[in-house]
Design a protein around this motif. Structure first.
Motif, mmCIF file in Angstrom:
data_model
loop_
_atom_site.group_PDB
_atom_site.id
_atom_site.type_symbol
_atom_site.label_atom_id
_atom_site.label_comp_id
_atom_site.label_asym_id
_atom_site.label_seq_id
_atom_site.Cartn_x
_atom_site.Cartn_y
_atom_site.Cartn_z
ATOM 1 N N ASP A 1 116.655 25.643 31.938
ATOM 2 C CA ASP A 1 115.875 24.662 32.702
ATOM 3 C C ASP A 1 115.609 23.368 31.923
ATOM 4 O OD1 ASP A 1 114.193 25.980 30.935
ATOM 5 O OD2 ASP A 1 112.590 26.348 32.389
ATOM 6 N N ARG A 2 116.222 23.245 30.736
ATOM 7 C CA ARG A 2 116.006 22.031 29.935
ATOM 8 C C ARG A 2 117.311 21.269 29.735
ATOM 9 N NH1 ARG A 2 112.017 25.312 28.435
ATOM 10 N NH2 ARG A 2 110.029 24.418 27.759
ATOM 11 N N THR B 1 117.218 25.767 26.896
ATOM 12 C CA THR B 1 117.038 26.752 27.962
ATOM 13 C C THR B 1 117.831 26.265 29.174
ATOM 14 O OG1 THR B 1 115.098 25.563 28.799
ATOM 15 C CG2 THR B 1 114.677 27.338 27.239
ATOM 16 N N TYR C 1 104.167 34.998 27.573
ATOM 17 C CA TYR C 1 103.072 34.144 27.085
ATOM 18 C C TYR C 1 101.811 34.928 26.695
ATOM 19 C CZ TYR C 1 105.803 30.775 29.907
ATOM 20 O OH TYR C 1 106.809 30.046 30.487
HETATM 21 C C1 NG6 Z 1 107.738 26.495 29.572
HETATM 22 C C2 NG6 Z 1 108.336 26.224 30.934
HETATM 23 C C3 NG6 Z 1 108.990 27.502 31.417
HETATM 24 C C4 NG6 Z 1 109.989 28.001 30.410
HETATM 25 C C5 NG6 Z 1 109.330 28.153 29.061
HETATM 26 C C6 NG6 Z 1 110.292 28.542 27.982
HETATM 27 C C7 NG6 Z 1 107.071 24.567 32.231
HETATM 28 C C8 NG6 Z 1 105.897 24.296 33.117
HETATM 29 N N1 NG6 Z 1 107.278 25.823 31.870
HETATM 30 O O1 NG6 Z 1 107.190 25.329 29.061
HETATM 31 O O2 NG6 Z 1 109.589 27.293 32.667
HETATM 32 O O3 NG6 Z 1 111.061 27.104 30.322
HETATM 33 O O4 NG6 Z 1 108.745 26.932 28.672
HETATM 34 O O5 NG6 Z 1 110.681 29.838 28.151
HETATM 35 O O6 NG6 Z 1 107.780 23.631 31.889
HETATM 36 S S1 NG6 Z 1 111.293 30.601 26.927
HETATM 37 O O7 NG6 Z 1 111.628 31.907 27.413
HETATM 38 O O8 NG6 Z 1 112.450 29.838 26.529
HETATM 39 O O9 NG6 Z 1 110.259 30.641 25.905
#
Ligand code: NG6
Ligand code: CA
Length: 521
Positions: A176-177, A174, A366
């Motif tokens: 953010d990762r 992602t 979620y």
């Molecule tokens: C969660 C993250 C969120 C987002 C999600 C994945 C935290 C607290 N929250 O764990 O920000 O990254 O994972 O989102 O870390 S998705 O759309 O890729 O499923």
């Protein structure tokens, strides 16, 4: 009349495939056997875009003209579903045609997770490849890479190339990762071997700053999570060391993927292709290019939706310029529903104003309530799909079997249903039912009804401000009459409930969770 129209359209298709030298009779034969038509297929997949986030689905505070053009020129589904309310399982279902709850590991994955799809498994790109297609992914992967410990300084495999994609230009997990780098057919782009990359989701590397310990280095403040390594002033999930030259620029990501997608189309137009264009918006961190920053008035979340819409416009323009629009089936959708605060202070909550990303549905990302999985879903194929609106129940998981039918083969190995006629607008009957999933819980949509079995655990997630859909009691909603799921009819319609539970258990089995099977019977 209709036939003449088809003839014209097909000869366009043949020209696009470089078949213009074929004798005329041959072209006419091909028209009769429409199954022989192999259009290009593009899946444009957004990340966390809600049912109400685009103007063609009712948004009034945001204008998304380019996506709207696909909706008005194609088929807009009002009951289109991602299989899940989070990313990894939805992408798993889209690509494998399997219900994600059949795979216990189909959960939001860290950037170091091994490849979730078995290299033996049937996949959408594999099926299309077997029918002569060239296949590619550009954008977000989030289905794991490698078999355990990944060395990011060597070719990372298995990955998308090993499950059916000839070409794969991806971000691993992602935005953010970590690792915050692009990966081109397994190789980190721009990596300086003198500055190797290391990634760890448990422990930081000695001496490396983190968002929690070095707030002075952070430009986008974290709200929950997102306080590990800092890249471009943004705290991320996971720790990363090295690879400086390879790190992506967040604000340029949309342009970067767009250029790759356009380039792919231009260089692969001579025979049919499948392109999975997996855009990163509007997932966190929301980092619009400066030309979109502040443009929506809704903060960065709105801005990146405008940015995504612009990218889609540019991409469609390329198809047009290359003479491919009449010969390309475009599917537009999102991997799960919307969330405002997903871990950063980015004004998404503060500037939401009258915008309703859920489009009147209940819940969100979620959640087992409808806003988790019911998403914008459009099929567009100029001159082949009659513009309109379909209320049929369709799921992204069904693309595998349906596209197999389209290209002249069949898939009987997966949960995917062949509803090609529905996707092409020839019938408004879709799936009879669908099991939806949210954070490992499942529920049943069948006809106009949605049944959520009892689940322990939180009814409400404070951090993201979303109702989870869990309740100690059965829930039963008529989602046609009660779109916002306000009236739980479980008690007043015991027969319907019983019927739904039986239907659910027939698919899911009785031990679908560890919760004791209720007092119902
Ligand atoms: C969660 C993250 C969120 C987002 C999600 C994945 C935290 C607290 N929250 O764990 O920000 O990254 O994972 O989102 O870390 S998705 O759309 O890729 O499923
Ligand atoms: Ca997502």
């Amino acid at each position: 009349m209709k036939k003449t129209l088809n003839l014209v359209v097909l000869s366009f298709a043949l020209v696009a495939f470089g078949c213009k030298d074929k004798p005329k009779e041959k072209q006419e034969v091909a028209v009769e056997e429409s199954k022989d038509v192999k259009p290009n297929v593009v899946v444009i997949y957004l990340d966390d875009l809600g049912y109400g986030d685009i103007s063609s689905y009712g948004a009034t505070e945001l204008s998304t003209p380019n996506i709207d053009a696909l909706a008005s020129g194609g088929l807009k589904f009002t009951n289109g579903y991602a299989s899940s309310a989070t990313c990894t399982p939805s992408r798993y279902a889209l690509l494998t045609g399997m219900y994600p709850w059949r795979n216990k590991d189909a959960k939001i994955l860290p950037g170091t997770a091994p490849l979730l799809i078995s290299t033996e498994q049937q996949t959408l790109p594999k099926m299309l490849k077997s029918q002569g297609y060239q296949t590619a992914i550009v954008g977000k992967w989030h289905l794991g890479l490698g078999t355990g410990t990944v060395n990011w300084n060597e070719r990372v495999s298995p990955g998308p190339n090993e499950v059916g994609f000839d070409e794969a230009y991806i971000l691993a997990a992602t935005q953010d990762r970590v690792p915050t780098v692009y990966i081109d057919n397994g190789n980190v782009v721009g990596l300086d071997p003198k500055d190797p990359i290391e990634v760890d989701y448990e422990t930081n590397f000695e001496g490396e700053p983190t968002a929690i310990d070095n707030p002075e280095m952070v430009d986008m403040k974290w709200h929950h999570g997102h306080n590990n390594s800092i890249v471009n002033g943004i705290g991320r999930i996971g720790f990363m060391k090295g690879g400086d030259a390879a790190k992506w620029s967040d604000v340029d990501m949309a342009d970067h993927f767009l250029a790759k997608a356009q380039d792919y189309v231009k260089t692969h137009k001579n025979s049919p292709f499948f392109l999975y264009y997996a855009m990163q918006q509007p997932h966190v961190p929301r980092t619009p290019h400066p030309r979109f920053a502040g443009k929506s008035g809704l903060g960065p979340r709105g801005d990146v939706i405008l940015e995504a819409d612009w990218c889609i416009g540019e991409f469609v323009k390329t198809l047009k310029e290359e003479g491919l629009l009449e010969n390309t089936l475009i599917v537009f959708s999102s991997d799960n529903g919307p969330v405002l605060n997903d871990g950063y202070y980015d004004d998404a909550v503060e500037k939401i104003g009258k915008h309703d990303p859920k489009g009147g549905l209940r819940g969100g990302k979620y959640s087992l309530f409808e806003a988790g999985t019911r998403v914008p879903f459009i099929t567009y194929w100029k001159n082949h799909i009659k513009p309109g609106v379909s209320d049929a129940i369709v799921c992204q998981m069904d693309l595998l079997a349906s596209l197999a039918d389209l290209v002249g083969t069949e898939d009987k190995t997966t949960d995917s249903k062949d509803i090609l006629e529905t996707f092409l607008g020839k019938t408004d009957k879709g799936r009879d039912n669908l099991v939806i999933e949210a954070t490992s819980r499942t529920a049943l949509r069948s006809g106009d009804w949605l049944m959520i079995p009892p689940y322990k655990g939180k009814v409400y997630q404070e951090k993201v401000d979303i109702e989870t859909g869990s309740s100690p009691d059965f829930q039963l909603y008529n989602v046609k009459e009660d779109k916002g799921q306000q009236n739980n009819l479980a008690k007043s319609k015991p027969e319907k409930l019983q019927e739904m539970v039986a239907e659910f258990e027939a698919i899911r089995g009785k031990n679908y969770n560890n919760i004791q099977q209720l007092k119902l019977r």
